[in-house]
Design an enzyme around this catalytic site. Structure first.
Site, mmCIF file in Angstrom:
data_model
loop_
_atom_site.group_PDB
_atom_site.id
_atom_site.type_symbol
_atom_site.label_atom_id
_atom_site.label_comp_id
_atom_site.label_asym_id
_atom_site.label_seq_id
_atom_site.Cartn_x
_atom_site.Cartn_y
_atom_site.Cartn_z
ATOM 1 N N GLU A 1 -4.551 4.243 -7.987
ATOM 2 C CA GLU A 1 -5.760 4.927 -7.510
ATOM 3 C C GLU A 1 -5.857 6.326 -8.099
ATOM 4 O O GLU A 1 -4.938 7.132 -7.988
ATOM 5 C CB GLU A 1 -5.770 5.009 -5.976
ATOM 6 C CG GLU A 1 -7.066 5.682 -5.507
ATOM 7 C CD GLU A 1 -7.202 5.831 -4.005
ATOM 8 O OE1 GLU A 1 -6.472 5.155 -3.253
ATOM 9 O OE2 GLU A 1 -8.046 6.643 -3.596
ATOM 10 N N ASP B 1 -1.293 6.535 -5.482
ATOM 11 C CA ASP B 1 -2.348 7.545 -5.574
ATOM 12 C C ASP B 1 -1.894 8.601 -6.577
ATOM 13 O O ASP B 1 -0.781 9.125 -6.464
ATOM 14 C CB ASP B 1 -2.557 8.216 -4.206
ATOM 15 C CG ASP B 1 -2.894 7.214 -3.124
ATOM 16 O OD1 ASP B 1 -4.052 6.770 -3.080
ATOM 17 O OD2 ASP B 1 -1.988 6.857 -2.342
ATOM 18 N N HIS C 1 -0.557 11.040 -1.958
ATOM 19 C CA HIS C 1 -1.851 10.659 -1.377
ATOM 20 C C HIS C 1 -2.734 11.842 -1.013
ATOM 21 O O HIS C 1 -3.889 11.923 -1.421
ATOM 22 C CB HIS C 1 -1.637 9.782 -0.139
ATOM 23 C CG HIS C 1 -2.922 9.380 0.508
ATOM 24 N ND1 HIS C 1 -3.548 10.147 1.477
ATOM 25 C CD2 HIS C 1 -3.724 8.305 0.311
ATOM 26 C CE1 HIS C 1 -4.663 9.558 1.847
ATOM 27 N NE2 HIS C 1 -4.798 8.434 1.159
ATOM 28 N N HIS D 1 0.815 -1.213 0.000
ATOM 29 C CA HIS D 1 0.000 0.000 0.000
ATOM 30 C C HIS D 1 0.853 1.270 0.000
ATOM 31 O O HIS D 1 1.626 1.498 0.923
ATOM 32 C CB HIS D 1 -0.874 -0.031 1.260
ATOM 33 C CG HIS D 1 -1.806 1.109 1.400
ATOM 34 N ND1 HIS D 1 -1.834 1.920 2.508
ATOM 35 C CD2 HIS D 1 -2.768 1.571 0.571
ATOM 36 C CE1 HIS D 1 -2.766 2.829 2.364
ATOM 37 N NE2 HIS D 1 -3.350 2.646 1.200
ATOM 38 N N GLU E 1 0.603 -0.332 -4.695
ATOM 39 C CA GLU E 1 -0.542 0.575 -4.847
ATOM 40 C C GLU E 1 -0.028 2.002 -4.785
ATOM 41 O O GLU E 1 0.972 2.280 -4.106
ATOM 42 C CB GLU E 1 -1.543 0.316 -3.707
ATOM 43 C CG GLU E 1 -2.872 1.027 -3.848
ATOM 44 C CD GLU E 1 -3.032 2.298 -3.057
ATOM 45 O OE1 GLU E 1 -4.127 2.865 -3.050
ATOM 46 O OE2 GLU E 1 -2.035 2.761 -2.431
HETATM 47 O O1 G3P Z 1 -5.918 0.795 -1.796
HETATM 48 C C1 G3P Z 1 -6.676 1.081 -0.694
HETATM 49 C C2 G3P Z 1 -6.372 2.393 -0.058
HETATM 50 O O2 G3P Z 1 -5.364 3.056 -0.757
HETATM 51 C C3 G3P Z 1 -7.521 3.295 0.098
HETATM 52 O O3 G3P Z 1 -7.306 4.334 0.996
HETATM 53 O O4 G3P Z 1 -6.728 6.577 1.737
HETATM 54 O O5 G3P Z 1 -4.962 4.867 1.597
HETATM 55 O O6 G3P Z 1 -5.896 5.860 -0.463
HETATM 56 P P1 G3P Z 1 -6.174 5.444 0.949
HETATM 57 CA CA CA Z 2 -4.678 4.744 -2.143
#
Ligand code: G3P
Ligand code: CA
Length: 289
Positions: A149, A68, A81, A39, A66
């Site tokens: 994301e 953002d 993020h 993550h 993962e």
């Molecule tokens: O991939 C799940 C997670 O990233 C969702 O929440 O706030 O960490 O982007 P956040």
């Molecule tokens: Ca995320």
């Protein structure tokens, strides 16, 4: 791994609470071990959403990362993020008069000057906020796979098309790459736009839609990615009973799981993927179960 064994271990560890609310077996017979996804990269060990974080994930032996994605004032895609630069960079020191330091109010050149590592540890001083282009090159170099994301899409009109265009230019939408990329968002509207623009791309909705709305979601998303606190084995089973836009059962990647007990709980629910800041901890828990 056998789901019943996992459920038994989970029940033993959770004690009375689990007996009152048992974690039933979510799968018939043996099931594949959930995919582990790092993550924001291996973000417990390196500054989140940086190249260092995906290098760390690779060094630990993990394939899926993962991130953002957001957009700068001058229209460049960057990996970060928060909608503000404040928490994970030194923007407040470098640009003291520009509170609240929104990503969308800074140019890519300005953001490239920032230190995105010192907040995490002095040993990461000088780490940069990567552009999406830089990030994708490193994912490719590391032979990784990406859960991308679309973050805060309401702030960035047209970002879905822009992201997909950039992925296409980097050959990420070619046959050999399509199984290495999933696009996810908390915004169903954004995800539907992405699906309509590039139906071949695998998509994931971040959240826990009501059971009655799952048929609608299955029209544009291949995965339902809920918080681990929001699900049950029944819910995961129900999600699995719907086929997504590519004619395969919807999958479930849950977040954010950073300890063994929650890993076992998630396995007992029958999830397909576990998104974690500590992929090594989740892997150890999976091996121990
Ligand atoms: O991939 C799940 C997670 O990233 C969702 O929440 O706030 O960490 O982007 P956040
Ligand atoms: Ca995320």
């Amino acid at each position: 791994m056998h789901a019943r064994a996992v459920a038994a271990v989970t029940t033993a560890l959770l004690g009375t609470a689990a007996l009152l609310s048992p974690v039933p077996s979510a799968r018939a017979g043996d099931a594949a071990e959930p995919t582990v996804l790092a993550h924001r990269g291996a973000s417990a060990y390196a500054p989140e959403n940086t190249l260092a974080a995906i290098d760390k994930a690779a060094a630990l032996g993990f394939t899926w990362v993962e991130n953002d994605v957001q957009r700068t004032k001058d229209g460049r895609l960057v990996v970060i993020h928060d909608d503000s630069l404040r928490r994970t960079t030194d923007a407040a020191q470098v640009f003291p008069g520009r509170a609240p330091w929104k990503v969308k109010d800074f140019t890519a050149a300005e953001i490239a000057r920032l230190d995105a590592g010192s907040w995490f540890s002095p040993s990461y001083a000088g780490t940069r906020v990567p552009t999406l282009a830089q990030y994708m090159r490193r994912v490719e170099h590391n032979h990784e796979k990406l859960l991308l994301e679309i973050k805060n899409p309401e702030l960035y009109p047209g970002i879905e098309r822009q992201i997909l265009k950039q992925l296409g230019a980097g050959h990420w939408l070619d046959r050999g790459h399509l199984d290495r990329i999933i696009v996810q968002s908390f915004s169903a509207d954004s995800l539907r736009i992405a699906h309509d623009l590039q139906p071949a791309v695998t998509t994931g909705y971040l959240g826990t839609p009501s059971v009655s709305s799952l048929r609608r979601y299955a029209g544009f998303t291949d995965l339902i990615n809920p918080s681990v606190d929001s699900i049950s084995a029944d819910y995961v089973n129900t999600v699995h009973s719907f086929d997504g836009p590519h004619g395969r059962p919807l999958r479930v990647f849950t977040w954010t799981v950073n300890d063994a007990l929650t890993t076992w709980k998630a396995v007992g629910y029958g999830v397909d993927g576990i998104i974690t800041n500590k992929p090594d901890v989740v892997r150890a828990a999976l091996r121990a179960s």
